[in-house]
Write a protein that holds these residues in place. Structure first.
Motif, PDB file in Angstrom:
ATOM      1  N   ARG A 148       0.837  -1.204   0.000  1.00 33.94           N
ATOM      2  CA  ARG A 148       0.000   0.000   0.000  1.00 33.94           C
ATOM      3  C   ARG A 148       0.870   1.251   0.000  1.00 33.94           C
ATOM      4  O   ARG A 148       0.575   2.228  -0.697  1.00 33.94           O
ATOM      5  CB  ARG A 148      -0.922   0.010   1.219  1.00 33.94           C
ATOM      6  CG  ARG A 148      -1.887   1.197   1.250  1.00 33.94           C
ATOM      7  CD  ARG A 148      -2.700   1.212   2.534  1.00 33.94           C
ATOM      8  NE  ARG A 148      -1.877   1.473   3.690  1.00 33.94           N
ATOM      9  CZ  ARG A 148      -1.562   2.698   4.120  1.00 33.94           C
ATOM     10  NH1 ARG A 148      -1.993   3.760   3.457  1.00 33.94           N
ATOM     11  NH2 ARG A 148      -0.809   2.865   5.185  1.00 33.94           N
ATOM     12  N   GLU A 216      -5.014   4.336  -5.530  1.00 33.64           N
ATOM     13  CA  GLU A 216      -4.580   4.913  -4.250  1.00 33.64           C
ATOM     14  C   GLU A 216      -5.773   5.216  -3.344  1.00 33.64           C
ATOM     15  O   GLU A 216      -5.720   4.981  -2.129  1.00 33.64           O
ATOM     16  CB  GLU A 216      -3.780   6.187  -4.505  1.00 33.64           C
ATOM     17  CG  GLU A 216      -2.402   5.950  -5.096  1.00 33.64           C
ATOM     18  CD  GLU A 216      -1.665   7.252  -5.349  1.00 33.64           C
ATOM     19  OE1 GLU A 216      -2.005   8.272  -4.722  1.00 33.64           O
ATOM     20  OE2 GLU A 216      -0.748   7.254  -6.186  1.00 33.64           O
ATOM     21  N   ASN A 220      -6.381   3.434   0.298  1.00 33.07           N
ATOM     22  CA  ASN A 220      -6.346   4.285   1.500  1.00 33.07           C
ATOM     23  C   ASN A 220      -7.714   4.413   2.186  1.00 33.07           C
ATOM     24  O   ASN A 220      -7.807   5.024   3.253  1.00 33.07           O
ATOM     25  CB  ASN A 220      -5.835   5.686   1.141  1.00 33.07           C
ATOM     26  CG  ASN A 220      -4.371   5.663   0.763  1.00 33.07           C
ATOM     27  OD1 ASN A 220      -3.594   4.882   1.314  1.00 33.07           O
ATOM     28  ND2 ASN A 220      -3.982   6.510  -0.177  1.00 33.07           N
ATOM     29  N   TYR A 223      -7.977   3.424   5.682  1.00 30.65           N
ATOM     30  CA  TYR A 223      -7.139   4.144   6.624  1.00 30.65           C
ATOM     31  C   TYR A 223      -7.597   5.574   6.845  1.00 30.65           C
ATOM     32  O   TYR A 223      -6.921   6.373   7.441  1.00 30.65           O
ATOM     33  CB  TYR A 223      -5.680   4.145   6.124  1.00 30.65           C
ATOM     34  CG  TYR A 223      -5.077   2.764   6.062  1.00 30.65           C
ATOM     35  CD1 TYR A 223      -4.352   2.255   7.132  1.00 30.65           C
ATOM     36  CD2 TYR A 223      -5.265   1.964   4.942  1.00 30.65           C
ATOM     37  CE1 TYR A 223      -3.813   0.983   7.082  1.00 30.65           C
ATOM     38  CE2 TYR A 223      -4.718   0.674   4.883  1.00 30.65           C
ATOM     39  CZ  TYR A 223      -4.003   0.196   5.945  1.00 30.65           C
ATOM     40  OH  TYR A 223      -3.467  -1.065   5.898  1.00 30.65           O
TER      41      TYR A 223
END
Length: 223
Positions: A148, A216, A220, A223
């Motif tokens: 990642r 991306e 993400n 998170y």
């Protein structure tokens, strides 16, 4: 003497060049595939500091990061066959893929190594505490997390690789840049020919930049 831009010529040339885009993309995809595998191996060797192999990996990375890609392609295609007869039958496309793979693996290895080192050491300690080996912990726990972190830079290297395939025409690969060169030589419209190929590269890069942004964002999201 031509004093104005021949837009009509560019419009007519674009479909001709697009027929060769598949060769360019095939080189880039194969190159990235092999570069990624080699980069992971090099990164793991560097992180674990395997005796002797660690130094060899460092030398490999130093050489391919420290010399131009064009020189590497020439060494591989024109130079090595004189000393390694088995390579004499290697075609230009294969040489270009190998050259791209080796060159970008050196850069990607450092990105992956940095991503691995960015993972908290407690992750590996937890793996060892439940009976995993260091290698198992690396591939089952650490690398998935590091991927990642490394994805943005790896996607950038893929985009760079697409543009770097233009050097394959120096080996005789009939890809998009080679076709633009031939069309320019036959029509003497060099600016229009190279502008057309530049527009295609630009469109491809914009497309994959958009893909990079989507990837991306999805990675993400958690998170």
């Amino acid at each position: 003497m031509q004093t104005s831009l021949d837009v009509q010529y560019i419009v007519e040339l674009l479909p001709i060049l697009l027929k060769y885009l598949g060769v360019t993309m095939e080189m880039a995809l194969w190159g990235f595939f092999f570069a990624l595998i080699l980069a992971v191996v090099l990164a793991v060797i560097k992180v674990f500091k395997v005796p002797l192999v660690h130094q060899a990996a460092g030398l490999f990375i130093s050489f391919f990061r420290g010399t131009p890609l064009l020189v590497q392609l020439f060494l591989l295609y024109y130079g090595l066959p004189h000393y390694i007869p088995a390579l004499a039958g290697m075609d230009a496309f294969t040489a270009a893929v190998i050259g791209l793979s080796l060159h970008f693996a050196a850069y990607m290895a450092e990105s992956i190594r940095g991503a691995i080192l960015g993972i908290d050491k407690s992750q590996m300690e937890a793996c060892l505490s439940i009976g995993m080996t260091r290698l198992q912990g690396m591939f089952r726990i650490i690398l998935p997390q590091a991927s990642r972190v490394a994805t943005p830079s790896l996607m950038n290297y893929f985009i760079d690789m697409i543009k770097s395939t233009s050097l394959a025409f120096t080996l005789g690969v009939a890809e998009i840049m080679a076709k633009a060169q031939m069309e320019a030589a036959s029509s003497f419209k060099f600016f229009e020919s190279f502008l057309a190929v530049a527009l295609i590269y630009w469109a491809v890069v914009v497309f994959f930049t958009r893909i990079q942004h989507i990837v991306e964002t999805r990675l993400n999201k958690a998170y």
